[in-house]
Design a protein around this motif. Structure first.
Motif, mmCIF file in Angstrom:
data_model
loop_
_atom_site.group_PDB
_atom_site.id
_atom_site.type_symbol
_atom_site.label_atom_id
_atom_site.label_comp_id
_atom_site.label_asym_id
_atom_site.label_seq_id
_atom_site.Cartn_x
_atom_site.Cartn_y
_atom_site.Cartn_z
ATOM 1 N N PRO A 184 -14.821 3.869 1.195
ATOM 2 C CA PRO A 184 -16.065 3.624 0.470
ATOM 3 C C PRO A 184 -15.867 3.674 -1.036
ATOM 4 N N VAL A 185 -16.599 2.818 -1.725
ATOM 5 C CA VAL A 185 -16.571 2.824 -3.185
ATOM 6 C C VAL A 185 -17.508 3.909 -3.681
ATOM 7 N N LYS A 186 -16.987 4.828 -4.476
ATOM 8 C CA LYS A 186 -17.820 5.899 -4.996
ATOM 9 C C LYS A 186 -17.327 6.290 -6.381
ATOM 10 N N LEU A 187 -18.199 6.917 -7.116
ATOM 11 C CA LEU A 187 -17.847 7.375 -8.446
ATOM 12 C C LEU A 187 -17.840 8.888 -8.445
ATOM 13 N N ASP A 188 -16.667 9.464 -8.609
ATOM 14 C CA ASP A 188 -16.545 10.906 -8.782
ATOM 15 C C ASP A 188 -15.162 11.203 -9.358
ATOM 16 N N SER A 189 -14.877 12.472 -9.561
ATOM 17 C CA SER A 189 -13.629 12.833 -10.227
ATOM 18 C C SER A 189 -12.399 12.590 -9.361
ATOM 19 N N THR A 190 -12.600 12.277 -8.088
ATOM 20 C CA THR A 190 -11.464 11.993 -7.218
ATOM 21 C C THR A 190 -11.442 10.523 -6.834
ATOM 22 N N SER A 191 -12.002 9.679 -7.696
ATOM 23 C CA SER A 191 -12.052 8.243 -7.411
ATOM 24 C C SER A 191 -10.662 7.692 -7.171
ATOM 25 N N ASN A 192 -10.609 6.570 -6.436
ATOM 26 C CA ASN A 192 -9.302 5.979 -6.125
ATOM 27 C C ASN A 192 -8.801 5.072 -7.237
ATOM 28 N N PHE A 193 -9.401 5.118 -8.418
ATOM 29 C CA PHE A 193 -8.868 4.373 -9.554
ATOM 30 C C PHE A 193 -7.699 5.176 -10.108
ATOM 31 N N ILE A 194 -6.490 4.848 -9.751
ATOM 32 C CA ILE A 194 -5.314 5.629 -10.149
ATOM 33 C C ILE A 194 -4.283 4.699 -10.771
ATOM 34 N N LEU A 195 -3.686 5.136 -11.848
ATOM 35 C CA LEU A 195 -2.594 4.373 -12.447
ATOM 36 C C LEU A 195 -1.337 4.615 -11.631
ATOM 37 N N ARG A 196 -0.799 3.585 -11.048
ATOM 38 C CA ARG A 196 0.411 3.717 -10.250
ATOM 39 C C ARG A 196 1.549 3.025 -10.978
ATOM 40 N N GLU A 197 2.596 3.758 -11.258
ATOM 41 C CA GLU A 197 3.730 3.180 -11.953
ATOM 42 C C GLU A 197 4.350 2.086 -11.095
ATOM 43 N N GLY A 198 4.533 0.909 -11.672
ATOM 44 C CA GLY A 198 5.185 -0.181 -10.977
ATOM 45 C C GLY A 198 4.259 -0.974 -10.061
ATOM 46 N N ASN A 199 3.024 -0.568 -9.903
ATOM 47 C CA ASN A 199 2.089 -1.303 -9.062
ATOM 48 C C ASN A 199 1.630 -2.553 -9.811
ATOM 49 N N PRO A 200 1.675 -3.738 -9.170
ATOM 50 C CA PRO A 200 1.283 -4.967 -9.866
ATOM 51 C C PRO A 200 -0.219 -5.100 -10.070
ATOM 52 N N HIS B 174 -4.105 -4.545 -11.261
ATOM 53 C CA HIS B 174 -4.854 -4.076 -12.418
ATOM 54 C C HIS B 174 -5.320 -2.650 -12.131
ATOM 55 N N PHE B 175 -5.435 -1.818 -13.173
ATOM 56 C CA PHE B 175 -5.731 -0.411 -12.932
ATOM 57 C C PHE B 175 -7.103 -0.188 -12.295
ATOM 58 N N LEU B 176 -7.975 -1.189 -12.312
ATOM 59 C CA LEU B 176 -9.261 -1.066 -11.638
ATOM 60 C C LEU B 176 -9.233 -1.645 -10.226
ATOM 61 N N GLU B 177 -8.089 -2.179 -9.816
ATOM 62 C CA GLU B 177 -7.954 -2.746 -8.482
ATOM 63 C C GLU B 177 -7.274 -1.754 -7.536
ATOM 64 N N THR B 178 -7.383 -2.035 -6.257
ATOM 65 C CA THR B 178 -6.680 -1.268 -5.239
ATOM 66 C C THR B 178 -5.786 -2.217 -4.462
ATOM 67 N N CYS B 179 -4.697 -1.702 -3.907
ATOM 68 C CA CYS B 179 -3.855 -2.518 -3.038
ATOM 69 C C CYS B 179 -4.484 -2.454 -1.654
ATOM 70 N N CYS B 180 -5.129 -3.525 -1.272
ATOM 71 C CA CYS B 180 -5.912 -3.546 -0.045
ATOM 72 C C CYS B 180 -5.097 -4.136 1.097
ATOM 73 N N PRO B 181 -4.989 -3.449 2.238
ATOM 74 C CA PRO B 181 -4.306 -4.019 3.402
ATOM 75 C C PRO B 181 -4.914 -5.363 3.779
ATOM 76 N N THR C 5 0.838 -1.194 0.000
ATOM 77 C CA THR C 5 0.000 0.000 0.000
ATOM 78 C C THR C 5 0.879 1.253 0.000
ATOM 79 N N ASP C 6 0.237 2.405 -0.111
ATOM 80 C CA ASP C 6 0.989 3.662 -0.072
ATOM 81 C C ASP C 6 1.720 3.835 1.256
ATOM 82 N N ALA C 7 1.199 3.197 2.303
ATOM 83 C CA ALA C 7 1.848 3.255 3.615
ATOM 84 C C ALA C 7 2.869 2.132 3.780
ATOM 85 N N GLN C 8 3.162 1.429 2.671
ATOM 86 C CA GLN C 8 4.134 0.339 2.656
ATOM 87 C C GLN C 8 3.714 -0.838 3.537
#
Length: 429
Positions: A100-116, A118-125, A82-85
């Motif tokens: 929370p899962v939400k749809l807006d312009s600040t959604s957590n769907f972010i392309l992270r360089e080097g993150n394994p 999928h771009f629609l996934e999150t790194c979940c603790p 995660t971002d907190a390592q």
């Protein structure tokens, strides 16, 4: 491959604990439990979408279908930081209790360089993984035509400004017409596009459905990336109860090319599934409008687009469009019927094979309000992306009264797709 990835993840966690000679902590136990449940799913009925088989099938208009197989991308459970390592697992947002899962312009769907992930996934603790995905709550009914983009942070990286990809949730009324049978997305079962105009009614072009029986057809809403199930919310599928084709539909010349599909069960209003507005009038020629679909992406090598396309198209007047077509091999006898209109004409910016029935929408009301009204549906064209040759679209304002009459006859409220007098006025100006 996915089974191997899941098994490997289980082994890595178990071996890591064995080497350290200490028992698993609660987070690691939860991760193993989560992976084990996914593993059981794969061993049982399996997950993911099925692989298409080729067929050779052609039509003689813009919606010709020559389908070819395309390899499917399997989802794989992967470890990440995660971002907190903190150690985590790649998971779709609804399988993570992190936020929370939400749809807006600040959604957590972010392309992270080097993150394994999928771009629609999150790194979940590990301690926030959910064995069962969170279900989206049904939202209150809202007015028609509102866009709800939820991934704009990466949209510009996926395509050009005129011919690229739609944002997730940008066109929530968009429907994929599929043949019944397969549970997943199978290319050979994809027929074209449709538009939700009422929770229980989908509008499409007649030439896609006039030869089918209701039991041969289903409608899928909320789809975006056909190659993954990692979207924030799942798609909705509904079986068709009745097919209503315009009684003056003329297939040879594609006149009055419209049909309504009534559904056995209504769609549920969610952030990525909603109702479209229908326009009573066409905006002036030159108005910038948009179309979409999963049809052929002729600017690339893919036969069909994986992600929902978004095409920017200016409206073209009927007289201008007819003149341009008469200057082609169709000759001086070509006539654009009153039930048709045109848009586009810029080289390499066009809808294409497989997009038939998809809506052509123009902005209405406040420019910053992300609201649209349907003015057309993809019908046909000479070529995809030919310079100076617009695409031909069903003229929805011309058939507005027919739609209303059929809705009333079937007992549905016609106000579901009413754009409102104020927004309509701005559309005409």
């Amino acid at each position: 491959m996915r089974l191997q990835a899941l098994a490997l993840a289980l082994v890595v966690l178990a071996c890591s604990s064995a080497r350290s000679q200490k028992p698993l902590d609660s987070d690691e136990e939860k991760a193993i439990e989560w992976l084990t449940q996914l593993y059981k799913k794969d061993v049982g009925v399996g997950v993911g979408k099925t692989t298409a088989q080729p067929i050779n099938n052609r039509f003689n208009d813009k919606d010709d279908v020559f389908l070819s197989p395309r390899p499917k991308k399997n989802n794989k459970a992967k470890s990440c930081y995660t971002d907190a390592q903190e150690m985590g697992m790649c998971a779709k947002a609804s399988n993570c209790n992190k936020e929370p899962v939400k749809l807006d312009s600040t959604s957590n769907f972010i392309l992270r360089e080097g993150n394994p992930c999928h771009f629609l996934e999150t790194c979940c603790p590990l301690n926030q993984l959910l064995a069962k995905a969170k279900k989206p709550e049904a939202i209150k009914e809202v007015s028609c035509g509102y866009s709800n983009p939820g991934a704009s942070v990466f949209r510009e990286k996926l395509g050009s400004s005129k011919s690229g990809y739609a944002d997730y949730g940008e066109f929530p009324w968009m429907v994929a017409l599929l043949k019944t049978g397969a549970a997943g997305w199978v290319d050979e079962n994809y027929l074209g596009g449709g538009t939700i105009i009422h929770p229980s009614v989908v509008m499409t072009v007649a030439h896609k459905v006039d030869t089918l029986k209701p039991e041969e057809l289903k409608c899928r809403a909320g789809e975006w990336d056909t190659q993954t199930e990692n979207e924030a919310y799942g798609h909705q599928e509904r079986n068709v109860d009745k097919i209503i084709v315009h009684d003056e539909f003329f297939r040879i010349h594609v006149h009055n090319n419209i049909a309504l599909l009534t559904l056995k069960k209504p769609f549920i209003n969610e952030p990525h599934v909603g109702v479209a507005c229908l326009s009573l009038a066409l905006p002036p020629p030159g108005t910038v409008c948009y179309s979409m679909g999963w049809g052929e992406d002729f600017t690339k090598s893919d036969k069909y687009a994986n992600l929902l396309k978004k095409i920017t198209l200016p409206l073209v007047s009927s007289d201008d469009c007819q003149t341009r077509y008469r200057n082609t091999r169709l000759g001086s006898r070509y006539t654009l019927h009153r039930s048709l209109t045109c848009a586009g004409g810029e080289a390499m910016v066009d809808t294409c094979i497989g997009d038939g029935g998809s809506s052509l929408v123009c902005p209405v009301g406040n420019p910053g309000d992300l609201r649209y009204a349907v003015v057309g549906m993809v019908a046909y064209g000479l070529e995809c992306g030919a310079e100076n040759i617009p695409g031909v679209y069903v003229k929805v304002p011309e058939l507005y009264d027919w739609v209303g009459a059929q809705m009333a006859r079937e007992g549905f409220n016609r106000s579901s797709y009413d754009v409102g007098t104020e927004a309509q006025f701005k559309l005409r100006s």
